[in-house]
Design an enzyme around this catalytic site. Structure first.
Site, PDB file in Angstrom:
ATOM      1  N   LYS A 248       8.019  41.154   3.150  1.00 42.30           N
ATOM      2  CA  LYS A 248       7.152  41.385   4.812  1.00 42.30           C
ATOM      3  C   LYS A 248       7.961  43.109   5.016  1.00 42.30           C
ATOM      4  O   LYS A 248       7.201  43.503   5.419  1.00 42.30           O
ATOM      5  CB  LYS A 248       8.588  40.644   5.674  1.00 42.30           C
ATOM      6  CG  LYS A 248       8.065  39.247   6.025  1.00 42.30           C
ATOM      7  CD  LYS A 248       9.069  38.606   7.538  1.00 42.30           C
ATOM      8  CE  LYS A 248       8.045  37.179   7.159  1.00 42.30           C
ATOM      9  NZ  LYS A 248       9.713  35.824   7.456  1.00 42.30           N
TER      10      LYS A 248
ATOM     11  N   GLN B 287      15.586  35.909   9.245  1.00 43.78           N
ATOM     12  CA  GLN B 287      14.312  34.341   8.810  1.00 43.78           C
ATOM     13  C   GLN B 287      15.569  33.310   8.647  1.00 43.78           C
ATOM     14  O   GLN B 287      16.342  33.555   8.310  1.00 43.78           O
ATOM     15  CB  GLN B 287      14.763  35.538   7.506  1.00 43.78           C
ATOM     16  CG  GLN B 287      14.465  34.742   6.448  1.00 43.78           C
ATOM     17  CD  GLN B 287      12.629  34.628   6.442  1.00 43.78           C
ATOM     18  OE1 GLN B 287      11.940  35.947   6.003  1.00 43.78           O
ATOM     19  NE2 GLN B 287      11.824  33.195   6.047  1.00 43.78           N
TER      20      GLN B 287
ATOM     21  N   ASP C  48       8.219  35.383  15.744  1.00 45.70           N
ATOM     22  CA  ASP C  48       7.597  34.776  15.447  1.00 45.70           C
ATOM     23  C   ASP C  48       7.707  33.688  16.172  1.00 45.70           C
ATOM     24  O   ASP C  48       6.825  32.470  15.188  1.00 45.70           O
ATOM     25  CB  ASP C  48       8.838  34.018  14.676  1.00 45.70           C
ATOM     26  CG  ASP C  48       9.355  34.336  13.566  1.00 45.70           C
ATOM     27  OD1 ASP C  48       8.059  34.716  12.538  1.00 45.70           O
ATOM     28  OD2 ASP C  48      10.453  34.134  12.532  1.00 45.70           O
TER      29      ASP C  48
END
Ligand code: NAD
Length: 296
Positions: A55, A99, A122
């Site tokens: 990422k 994460q 997200d």
């Protein structure tokens, strides 16, 4: 039927990355805004480390300000919440991602819901989940994996999926459920299947669109696939295989690619399909967030 078209997620993501990079340059030149993405990682989980590294690399190649916060596995919840609070009010940060999975002493729900919905790239905050569930797909941050799957489906079948039947295997909050909402918003007739579904193969055999998000290596055989279906394989499974006479650890999806590609119209490979698209959709969401304050 001849071999299916291989949907090259890696190439598509690279193409999108160039567009995002050029739009990012424009945003900086015209408005002095550089998209900022903060990624928070807790602990040393090797798979998470790889995802976060990928990422970061992609964010940098798009010209973003990429910030990583690596916290020890035993960090306490209040410290993590304080960091998120700080990022929520930092004007240079437009996207925040924690994460997952988190170590078990941390409450994932509390953590993901503490991210400002306007920076929730997200798409896990209930505000964004609610918008997506009510069909407000233009305004919501859509979770990156289903957003990437949807983009690939649209490229194969067009924007309007009226009359087509879609079967999703897996009902998780990050893949299966948002995928269902997206397909429904595009007028597909959607069936969500899961571990308690009976006669799964027969259900999948009816599908014009199959999205497999289970986490079971090559569970979906070629005889599950309706001729001419579009198959999106989300699964990432590490297995031991003999390659050129040597035992190796390789990645496979939830679909038996060789078998299914004899039946399908188009199919995503693993790796190189959904994975790269997931990451590029994160960049797409972050750029959108950075632009949010601008007048149309
Ligand atoms: P999850 O474990 O949260 O959910 C799995 C789902 O599969 C559950 O809903 C369960 O009911 C269903 N299931 C389990 N066994 C089944 C069976 N025998 N028959 C039918 N359904 C069954 O997983 P997830 O987070 O949705 O991820 C699924 C897979 O996708 C994993 O392999 C994961 O690594 C992968 N994944 C990939 C990406 C990517 O970027 N490519 C992103 C997210 C997840």
């Amino acid at each position: 039927m001849p071999d299916a078209k291989r949907i090259d997620g890696k190439a598509l993501a690279a193409e999108m990355s160039e567009t995002i990079a050029s739009e990012t340059r424009e945003l900086l030149e015209q408005h002095g805004i550089k998209p900022g993405l903060a990624v928070v990682i807790v602990g040393e989980d090797p798979a998470s480390q790889v995802y976060v590294r990928n990422k970061k690399r992609r964010a940098e190649s798009c010209g973003f300000n990429s910030v990583q916060h690596s916290l020890p596995a035993d960090v306490d919840q209040d410290s993590l919440l304080a960091l998120i609070d700080e990022l929520n009010s930092n004007e240079d940060i437009h996207g925040i991602l924690v994460q997952l999975p988190l170590p078990s002493h941390l409450d994932e729900k509390t953590i993901t819901q503490s991210i400002d919905p306007s920076k929730d790239v997200d798409g896990f905050h209930y505000v964004n989940v609610g918008k997506l569930s009510t069909g407000d797909t233009d305004d919501a941050f859509i979770p990156c994996t289903p957003a990437g799957c949807m983009l690939m489906i649209r490229r194969e079948l067009g924007d309007d999926l009226s009359g087509l039947s879609a079967v999703i295997i897996g009902r998780s909050n990050i893949v299966g459920k948002p995928m269902a909402a997206l397909l429904l918003a595009a007028n597909a007739t959607v069936t969500v299947t899961h571990s308690r579904t009976k006669n799964l193969a027969a259900v999948v055999r009816e599908a014009d669109i199959v999205v497999a998000a289970v986490g079971r290596p090559e569970m979906v055989g070629g005889d599950w696939i309706k001729p001419g279906a579009v198959v999106i394989d989300v699964g990432i499974n590490r297995v031991e295989r003999v390659v050129d006479g040597e035992e190796k650890s390789v990645l496979v999806g939830d679909v038996n690619y060789a078998e299914a590609s004899e039946k399908a119209l188009a199919i995503t490979p693993v790796p190189g399909g959904v994975g790269p698209m997931t990451i590029i959709m994160l960049m797409h969401n972050t750029l959108r967030s950075a632009r949010a304050g601008l007048a149309d």
